[in-house]
Scaffold this motif. Structure first.
Motif, short mmCIF file in Angstrom:
data_model
loop_
_atom_site.label_atom_id
_atom_site.label_comp_id
_atom_site.label_asym_id
_atom_site.label_seq_id
_atom_site.Cartn_x
_atom_site.Cartn_y
_atom_site.Cartn_z
N SER A 85 16.42 8.17 -11.65
CA SER A 85 15.69 9.33 -11.91
C SER A 85 14.83 9.31 -13.20
O SER A 85 15.27 8.75 -14.12
N SER A 107 19.40 19.19 -14.06
CA SER A 107 20.65 19.41 -13.56
C SER A 107 21.75 19.46 -14.39
O SER A 107 22.84 20.35 -14.38
N ILE A 136 12.10 18.87 -8.14
CA ILE A 136 13.30 19.42 -8.72
C ILE A 136 12.95 20.33 -9.80
O ILE A 136 13.67 21.47 -9.97
N GLU A 183 11.02 10.33 -3.29
CA GLU A 183 11.03 11.63 -3.69
C GLU A 183 10.15 12.15 -4.56
O GLU A 183 10.01 11.41 -5.76
N CYS A 216 16.70 10.92 -15.97
CA CYS A 216 17.88 10.44 -16.72
C CYS A 216 17.70 10.11 -18.05
O CYS A 216 16.62 9.43 -18.37
N VAL A 246 17.79 8.39 -7.14
CA VAL A 246 16.87 8.95 -6.25
C VAL A 246 15.98 8.17 -5.01
O VAL A 246 15.73 7.00 -5.46
N LEU A 247 15.75 8.66 -4.17
CA LEU A 247 14.78 8.02 -3.17
C LEU A 247 13.39 7.61 -3.59
O LEU A 247 12.93 8.63 -4.38
N ARG A 294 22.07 13.16 -8.28
CA ARG A 294 20.70 13.08 -8.50
C ARG A 294 20.17 11.92 -9.67
O ARG A 294 19.09 12.27 -10.32
N TYR A 327 15.72 2.86 -3.67
CA TYR A 327 16.13 3.88 -4.70
C TYR A 327 15.54 3.38 -5.99
O TYR A 327 15.14 2.46 -6.24
N CYS A 381 24.12 9.22 -6.54
CA CYS A 381 23.36 9.89 -5.41
C CYS A 381 23.36 11.47 -5.38
O CYS A 381 22.58 12.18 -5.64
N HIS A 417 21.26 13.66 -16.55
CA HIS A 417 20.35 14.28 -15.85
C HIS A 417 19.79 15.61 -16.70
O HIS A 417 20.44 16.47 -16.63
N GLU A 467 9.98 14.05 -7.82
CA GLU A 467 10.90 14.31 -8.70
C GLU A 467 10.48 15.73 -9.29
O GLU A 467 11.23 16.52 -9.85
#
Length: 108
Positions: free
Chosen positions: A11, A30, A84, A79, A14, A75-76, A72, A8, A69, A27, A81
């Motif tokens: 993000s 979102s 998103i 992923e 962030c 994140v993995l 978000r 992980y 998680c 975030h 981003e």
């Protein structure tokens, strides 16, 4: 859902804010916010950029990990981003329909 060997990262969307003994992790896409005690927030920011789930949970705890998680904030590693951002933009464009358009002219 989560595996101990999954990697992980925090993000890229962030933003971290500190005031007194609290830290807010926000975030930007979102607009989710997680408030944490400053000492836990500092542990999160001190982690390496990419780290395994088991190591993160050992430092911040299972509950904080799950919340981050879900929102978000973590994140993995694999992923994308930017996806998103594109999903958000597409959702906004699909939800906005012009109801009435008009042109205003002014005599200057």
């Amino acid at each position: 859902m989560f595996f101990d060997n999954a990697v992980y990262k925090l993000s890229r969307w962030c933003k971290l804010f500190v005031k007194g003994q609290a830290m807010a992790i926000y975030h930007a896409l979102s607009m989710e916010v997680v408030y944490l005690p400053k000492e836990i927030g500092e542990k999160i920011t001190s982690l390496k950029e990419y780290i395994k789930r088991a190591s993160i949970v050992r430092v911040i705890g299972e509950e904080v990990f799950d919340i981050m998680c879900k929102n978000r904030l973590l994140v993995l590693f694999e992923e994308d981003e930017n996806r998103i951002l594109f999903e958000l933009r597409e959702g906004l464009m699909n939800s906005i329909t012009p109801m009435m358009m008009y042109l205003l002219l002014a005599d200057g």
